[in-house]
Design a protein around this motif. Structure first.
Motif, PDB file in Angstrom:
ATOM      1  N   GLU A 177      29.175  49.911  40.444  1.00 26.11           N
ATOM      2  CA  GLU A 177      29.788  51.232  40.573  1.00 26.11           C
ATOM      3  C   GLU A 177      30.101  51.585  42.026  1.00 26.11           C
ATOM      4  OE1 GLU A 177      30.932  52.884  38.218  1.00 26.11           O
ATOM      5  OE2 GLU A 177      29.828  52.361  36.396  1.00 26.11           O
ATOM      6  N   THR A 178      29.349  51.020  42.969  1.00 23.61           N
ATOM      7  CA  THR A 178      29.596  51.281  44.394  1.00 23.61           C
ATOM      8  C   THR A 178      30.424  50.158  45.041  1.00 23.61           C
ATOM      9  OG1 THR A 178      27.409  50.334  44.915  1.00 23.61           O
ATOM     10  CG2 THR A 178      27.561  52.729  44.701  1.00 23.61           C
ATOM     11  N   GLU A 179      30.994  49.295  44.178  1.00 19.35           N
ATOM     12  CA  GLU A 179      31.943  48.250  44.580  1.00 19.35           C
ATOM     13  C   GLU A 179      31.334  47.169  45.465  1.00 19.35           C
ATOM     14  OE1 GLU A 179      35.462  50.108  46.142  1.00 19.35           O
ATOM     15  OE2 GLU A 179      35.850  51.234  44.296  1.00 19.35           O
ATOM     16  N   ASN A 180      30.038  46.954  45.332  1.00 17.52           N
ATOM     17  CA  ASN A 180      29.386  45.816  45.996  1.00 17.52           C
ATOM     18  C   ASN A 180      29.384  44.644  45.002  1.00 17.52           C
ATOM     19  OD1 ASN A 180      28.739  47.313  48.358  1.00 17.52           O
ATOM     20  ND2 ASN A 180      26.988  48.218  47.287  1.00 17.52           N
ATOM     21  N   TYR A 181      30.564  44.074  44.800  1.00 19.55           N
ATOM     22  CA  TYR A 181      30.755  43.148  43.681  1.00 19.55           C
ATOM     23  C   TYR A 181      29.981  41.840  43.818  1.00 19.55           C
ATOM     24  CZ  TYR A 181      34.393  46.461  42.451  1.00 19.55           C
ATOM     25  OH  TYR A 181      35.065  47.617  42.128  1.00 19.55           O
ATOM     26  N   LYS A 182      29.848  41.327  45.032  1.00 20.90           N
ATOM     27  CA  LYS A 182      29.089  40.076  45.205  1.00 20.90           C
ATOM     28  C   LYS A 182      27.630  40.283  44.828  1.00 20.90           C
ATOM     29  CE  LYS A 182      31.983  37.855  48.704  1.00 20.90           C
ATOM     30  NZ  LYS A 182      32.039  37.294  50.078  1.00 20.90           N
ATOM     31  N   LYS A 183      27.071  41.389  45.279  1.00 23.68           N
ATOM     32  CA  LYS A 183      25.673  41.684  44.942  1.00 23.68           C
ATOM     33  C   LYS A 183      25.542  41.964  43.454  1.00 23.68           C
ATOM     34  CE  LYS A 183      21.387  42.408  46.146  1.00 23.68           C
ATOM     35  NZ  LYS A 183      20.553  41.280  46.611  1.00 23.68           N
ATOM     36  N   THR A 214      33.922  42.239  37.379  1.00 24.03           N
ATOM     37  CA  THR A 214      33.345  41.710  38.619  1.00 24.03           C
ATOM     38  C   THR A 214      33.825  40.286  38.867  1.00 24.03           C
ATOM     39  OG1 THR A 214      31.361  43.078  38.383  1.00 24.03           O
ATOM     40  CG2 THR A 214      31.165  41.148  39.781  1.00 24.03           C
ATOM     41  N   CYS A 215      33.800  39.471  37.835  1.00 26.17           N
ATOM     42  CA  CYS A 215      34.248  38.079  37.956  1.00 26.17           C
ATOM     43  C   CYS A 215      35.731  38.011  38.303  1.00 26.17           C
ATOM     44  CB  CYS A 215      33.979  37.325  36.656  1.00 26.17           C
ATOM     45  SG  CYS A 215      32.220  37.068  36.317  1.00 26.17           S
ATOM     46  N   ALA A 216      36.532  38.875  37.672  1.00 25.04           N
ATOM     47  CA  ALA A 216      37.972  38.894  37.955  1.00 25.04           C
ATOM     48  C   ALA A 216      38.225  39.246  39.414  1.00 25.04           C
ATOM     49  CB  ALA A 216      38.671  39.886  37.031  1.00 25.04           C
ATOM     50  N   ILE A 217      37.510  40.225  39.930  1.00 25.50           N
ATOM     51  CA  ILE A 217      37.675  40.649  41.325  1.00 25.50           C
ATOM     52  C   ILE A 217      37.276  39.533  42.286  1.00 25.50           C
ATOM     53  CG2 ILE A 217      36.742  42.231  43.080  1.00 25.50           C
ATOM     54  CD1 ILE A 217      36.581  44.347  40.791  1.00 25.50           C
ATOM     55  N   LEU A 218      36.243  38.779  41.918  1.00 24.85           N
ATOM     56  CA  LEU A 218      35.748  37.705  42.785  1.00 24.85           C
ATOM     57  C   LEU A 218      36.486  36.386  42.567  1.00 24.85           C
ATOM     58  CD1 LEU A 218      31.888  38.363  42.565  1.00 24.85           C
ATOM     59  CD2 LEU A 218      33.470  39.035  44.395  1.00 24.85           C
TER      60      LEU A 218
END
Length: 305
Positions: free
Chosen positions: A41-47, A76-80
């Motif tokens: 939710e806070t856009e820390n996608y790697k974490k 999350t996977c799509a963004i990464l």
């Protein structure tokens, strides 16, 4: 010796699979999920990705009420750029009755659906959708819809005049839910499908709030605890039926699942550390994480809160 090594390998794999199947979601899953959700939710996608993976390596991934982790992990996977994993989790949602259009409307999935793998998924969607619907118990879904209608039949108007009729309905629903538990387990979205099947919220949680005190505390609380451990029933459903029992009997709630109209929590025990301990013991997030999530949603969706 060669065959002995093969036997040991098979035994190890079998034990590993069995261990995951028997995972206690309260102990091994939910708290990791809540941490991953805040990172998402806070856009820390790697974490978020790392913590989601920890949870999913402990237990089979599910959709926890209010968290929708299968979709969030796919995003999350799509963004990464982890396309294969993103598609795998999109398929998991389709298998639960979710429609592919909900993913296509999210621009974070644009690259996924522009890829060859994504185009293949689109071409297979109708087949996957039909397969999903064929595995969902649509008859039970319709029955629970009707039970919910009956549950509210006299609660909105003329309740006092029809209290005996409503008690009769509640008794029927209680007995039928017990039969459903015995035959199907908890009727979660793997059994009756998700909201996306027909754009209707179909669940039994509200009816559980209308069970008798004795039946609730002696049967439903232990039974739902078992289902929460298995990951089929939401921890919030369990917390709600217990807290409501206490509040309706002029006692303080112990999980903090009910808010007061003017803000804050309805009558709750004073020891907040004990509240957190209680919440964690049934798979709910501690108050701090819950309130952080609420504050994020309040900013994002002010009309809903």
């Amino acid at each position: 010796m060669k065959y002995f090594i093969i036997f040991l390998f098979i035994a190890f794999v079998s034990c590993k699979k069995e261990s995951k199947t028997e995972c206690d979601y309260i102990t091994n899953y939910y708290q990791k999920l809540y941490q991953a959700d805040i990172e998402f939710e806070t856009e820390n996608y790697k974490k978020a990705f790392e913590i989601y993976q920890e949870a999913f390596n402990s237990c089979e991934p599910i959709n926890t009420e209010g968290y929708n982790e299968l979709t969030n992990f796919a995003e999350t996977c799509a963004i990464l750029g982890k396309n294969a994993l993103a598609i795998e989790f999109i398929k998991k949602q389709i298998a639960r009755g979710y429609e592919i259009k909900w993913f296509q409307q999210n621009e974070n999935f644009n690259k996924i659906f522009a890829s060859e793998e994504g185009k293949k998924l689109i071409s297979e969607y109708d087949y996957l959708r039909n397969m999903a619907l064929s595995k969902i118990n649509l008859a039970l879904r319709e029955e629970i819809k009707q039970m919910k209608i009956e549950d509210q039949k006299y609660r909105n108007d003329n309740f006092k005049e029809n209290i005996n009729n409503q008690v009769e309905i509640d008794t029927y629903n209680t007995n039928r839910i017990i039969e459903i538990f015995n035959e199907f387990g908890y009727p979660d979205e793997t059994v009756i499908g998700s909201y996306a099947v027909d754009q209707a919220p179909v669940h039994i949680s509200e009816m559980l709030l209308h069970t008798s005190d004795s039946m609730r505390m002696n049967y439903f609380v232990p039974k739902l605890t078992e289902f929460v451990k298995r990951g089929t029933c939401s921890p919030s459903t369990l917390g709600n039926i217990i807290d409501q029992y206490y509040l309706y009997n002029d006692q303080a709630q112990v999980y903090g699942t009910y808010h007061a109209r003017g803000g804050g929590y309805a009558n709750m025990i004073d020891d907040l550390k004990k509240v957190d301990s209680n919440r964690i013991s049934i798979g709910l997030p501690p108050l701090e994480l819950k309130e952080k999530k609420d504050s994020i949603l309040k900013v994002r969706y002010p009309e809903l809160l």
